[in-house]
Design an enzyme around this catalytic site. Structure first.
Site, PDB file in Angstrom:
ATOM      1  N   ASP A  69      -6.640   3.940  -2.391  1.00  8.00           N
ATOM      2  CA  ASP A  69      -6.751   3.428  -1.031  1.00  8.00           C
ATOM      3  C   ASP A  69      -8.190   3.621  -0.479  1.00  8.00           C
ATOM      4  O   ASP A  69      -8.290   2.601   0.272  1.00  8.00           O
ATOM      5  CB  ASP A  69      -5.661   4.494  -0.294  1.00  8.00           C
ATOM      6  N   ARG A  70      -8.991   4.446  -1.212  1.00  2.26           N
ATOM      7  CA  ARG A  70     -10.209   4.549  -0.538  1.00  2.26           C
ATOM      8  C   ARG A  70     -11.193   3.380  -1.366  1.00  2.26           C
ATOM      9  O   ARG A  70     -11.986   2.821  -0.478  1.00  2.26           O
ATOM     10  CB  ARG A  70     -10.957   5.844  -1.302  1.00  2.26           C
ATOM     11  N   GLY A  93      -9.323   7.309  -5.246  1.00  4.49           N
ATOM     12  CA  GLY A  93      -8.044   6.843  -5.086  1.00  4.49           C
ATOM     13  C   GLY A  93      -7.979   5.377  -4.566  1.00  4.49           C
ATOM     14  O   GLY A  93      -9.169   4.933  -4.211  1.00  4.49           O
ATOM     15  N   VAL A 126       3.191   0.677   3.183  1.00  3.01           N
ATOM     16  CA  VAL A 126       3.101  -0.385   3.986  1.00  3.01           C
ATOM     17  C   VAL A 126       3.028  -1.592   3.252  1.00  3.01           C
ATOM     18  O   VAL A 126       2.364  -1.761   2.395  1.00  3.01           O
ATOM     19  CB  VAL A 126       1.654  -0.391   4.987  1.00  3.01           C
ATOM     20  N   THR A 134      -2.083  11.042   5.189  1.00  8.12           N
ATOM     21  CA  THR A 134      -1.632  12.276   4.630  1.00  8.12           C
ATOM     22  C   THR A 134      -2.751  13.273   4.370  1.00  8.12           C
ATOM     23  O   THR A 134      -2.728  14.458   5.081  1.00  8.12           O
ATOM     24  CB  THR A 134      -0.508  12.203   3.367  1.00  8.12           C
ATOM     25  N   ASP A 141       0.813  -1.081  -0.117  1.00  7.11           N
ATOM     26  CA  ASP A 141       0.004  -0.092  -0.002  1.00  7.11           C
ATOM     27  C   ASP A 141       0.808   1.456   0.013  1.00  7.11           C
ATOM     28  O   ASP A 141       1.712   1.556   1.090  1.00  7.11           O
ATOM     29  CB  ASP A 141      -0.947  -0.171   1.174  1.00  7.11           C
ATOM     30  N   THR A 143       2.914  26.644  25.373  1.00  6.49           N
ATOM     31  CA  THR A 143       2.880  26.608  24.117  1.00  6.49           C
ATOM     32  C   THR A 143       2.506  25.445  23.340  1.00  6.49           C
ATOM     33  O   THR A 143       1.720  24.993  22.538  1.00  6.49           O
ATOM     34  CB  THR A 143       3.912  27.628  23.229  1.00  6.49           C
ATOM     35  N   ASN A 150       1.197   8.703   0.366  1.00  6.31           N
ATOM     36  CA  ASN A 150       1.969   9.669  -0.110  1.00  6.31           C
ATOM     37  C   ASN A 150       3.323   9.908   1.095  1.00  6.31           C
ATOM     38  O   ASN A 150       4.185  10.389   0.656  1.00  6.31           O
ATOM     39  CB  ASN A 150       1.290  11.211  -0.004  1.00  6.31           C
TER      40      ASN A 150
END
Length: 258
Positions: free
Chosen positions: A109-110, A107, A13, A132, A6, A184, A9
């Site tokens: 991946d989707r 995409g 993996v 990403t 997989d 901060t 960006n």
């Protein structure tokens, strides 16, 4: 054995499946400039570490959202494994009915995530992938991929804050001790984490309202567990959803070609 890859960006993996079970997995940095030999040597070191040989691999499937990397990866598969890899894309049998205006825009991946989620968890579904980019995919009760939303990923947003605000430091993405930050760093951690939790809850709520259903919400990606711990809207965290989807798609196409 099956090698699943997989390519995202930021990270790539890799997983090894044996008789339907994920036996090994690795996460490496995505490099657009590696040659086929560099990929081959990298995989050799990973395989050596767990005692695997290249000739034990009988099939390879790749999903990628980074087109420039594909030439080297495909050449690596052929040169080092003597295998022509399956590539998730148009023309591949996924079993997913995509209702996007232009299905080719969705995409890989989707698509892979949706295939795995439907198989494992039924439908309707919302699949949230913290990569990403943070993607939200809605699958209706007829198992149709209806579309979704794409937002900047939490890491991108954090880096943008650091790079554009001169006095703000680069920080670790982590749960602060209190939502009201006393420094901060803790204030930034609070804003980033709970801002993202709010984004997830807001988008999921609106998708449920628009669909007039109560879909199960599945989360995956590197920061899924961190977000899920802070929100009741995520039902299941599945860190290997994409790898599971790749294995399913490979088997569907392997059976089809026999």
């Amino acid at each position: 054995m099956l090698l699943v890859i997989d390519v995202g960006n930021t990270n790539t993996v890799l997983g090894i499946y044996h008789e339907g079970e994920l036996e090994y997995h690795w996460r490496i940095e995505t490099s657009r400039h590696k040659t086929e030999d560099e990929f081959g040597m990298l995989l050799r070191s990973l395989f050596d570490y767990v005692g695997l040989m290249f000739d034990q691999i009988e099939g390879i499937i790749i999903s990628s959202v980074v087109p420039p990397i594909m030439f080297s990866l495909e050449r690596m598969c052929i040169k080092y494994f003597q295998i022509e890899p399956q590539i998730v894309g148009p023309g591949m049998k996924t079993g997913l009915n995509i209702k996007y205006d232009n299905p080719k825009e969705v995409g890989a991946d989707r698509i892979v995530n949706a295939v795995a989620a439907i198989h494992l968890y039924g439908s309707p579904l919302i699949v949230v992938d913290f990569g990403t980019a943070t993607t939200y995919c809605y699958i209706n009760e007829r198992k149709e991929y209806m579309g979704g939303a794409i937002a900047p990923g939490i890491t991108i947003s954090t880096e943008a804050l650091y790079s554009r605000a001169a006095k703000l430091p680069r920080i670790e993405i982590a749960r602060p001790d209190h939502i009201v930050g006393k420094s901060t760093v803790s204030a930034m951690q609070s804003g980033i984490l709970y801002g993202y939790v709010g984004q997830v809850e807001g988008i999921v709520k609106r998708m449920k309202w628009q669909s007039k259903k109560n879909p199960k919400v599945i989360a995956t990606g590197g920061l899924a567990s961190l977000i899920a711990d802070e929100s009741d809207c995520i039902d299941i965290v599945d860190p290997f959803l994409t790898l599971k989807g790749l294995e399913l798609i490979y088997e569907r196409n392997r059976v089809e070609s026999v």
